[in-house]
Enzyme design. Structure first.
Site, PDB file in Angstrom:
ATOM      1  N   CYS A 158       8.756 -29.898 -24.033  1.00 40.12           N
ATOM      2  CA  CYS A 158       9.130 -29.697 -22.742  1.00 40.12           C
ATOM      3  C   CYS A 158       8.757 -28.564 -22.346  1.00 40.12           C
ATOM      4  O   CYS A 158       9.565 -27.294 -22.677  1.00 40.12           O
ATOM      5  CB  CYS A 158      10.438 -30.024 -22.466  1.00 40.12           C
ATOM      6  SG  CYS A 158      11.155 -29.679 -20.878  1.00 40.12           S
ATOM      7  N   CYS A 161      11.593 -26.490 -20.391  1.00 40.93           N
ATOM      8  CA  CYS A 161      12.624 -26.139 -21.100  1.00 40.93           C
ATOM      9  C   CYS A 161      12.409 -24.679 -22.363  1.00 40.93           C
ATOM     10  O   CYS A 161      13.306 -24.222 -22.367  1.00 40.93           O
ATOM     11  CB  CYS A 161      13.212 -27.369 -21.666  1.00 40.93           C
ATOM     12  SG  CYS A 161      14.115 -28.576 -20.826  1.00 40.93           S
TER      13      CYS A 161
END
Length: 196
Positions: A158, A161
């Site tokens: 991700c 993230c």
């Protein structure tokens, strides 16, 4: 015979990880049959990331390894890394929080990857509705909680993230060298699980 060297390497690797040496590990055994040099590399890499980091205590190394094992749903290493982390001073609360953090980040990684992939205003502006109270006052401390979050996010790919948690962990006092060691640990443990 070369097979005895490989078998010794496999046996040593499994023993060091606290894994059942009588269990079947077909991919490892395939490599062992041809004296593949990757076995020795894997054993060295695992030993280095778990036991020889200059920027991670052994307790932190095994908790990070536990987060990767939990993320990958590999129960033998979840059990082993939990036990070794306890031997290195981790409390039951720290182990539980590592598992909870891993679950939360798996949730967030899917959600925020979706937002990032679609790039649509509605998805960006709508509140996620995902409770994250464990992030407020973590037992592990904010810096290490963010480090676990970063490693799990990197394993799950991700980008949003990873960027967010890397920035946050540095703001909470981690050095780039500590981040680097944590990410290297996560990648090596993920590679280990792939071959187990």
């Amino acid at each position: 015979m070369t097979t005895s060297i490989q078998n010794e390497t496999i046996l040593s690797l499994l023993t060091n990880l606290g894994l059942d040496t009588a269990a079947s590990y077909p991919a490892l055994e395939t490599l062992g049959q041809v004296d593949h040099r990757y076995l020795r590399d894997l054993k060295i890499n695992i030993g280095n990331v778990l036991n020889s980091s200059q920027h991670l205590s052994k307790k932190h190394a095994y908790l990070l390894a536990l987060s990767v094992a939990a993320n990958e749903k590999y129960q033998p290493l979840i059990d082993s890394f939990s036990a070794i982390a306890r031997q290195e001073g981790a409390t039951d609360a720290e182990i539980a929080e590592t598992l909870a953090c891993t679950s939360l980040l798996s949730t967030n990684n899917i959600f925020y990857r979706f937002r990032h992939f679609t790039g649509k205003d509605y998805y960006q502006q709508t509140q996620p509705g995902i409770r994250m109270s464990i992030m407020m006052n973590p037992v592990l401390g904010k810096e290490f909680f963010e480090l676990v979050s970063l490693v799990v996010s990197a394993v799950n790919g991700c980008e949003l993230c990873v960027r967010s948690h890397e920035e946050s962990v540095l703001k909470h006092g981690a050095t780039e060298a500590r981040v680097f060691d944590a990410i290297r640990l996560g990648s090596v443990v993920k590679g280990l699980i792939t071959i187990l």
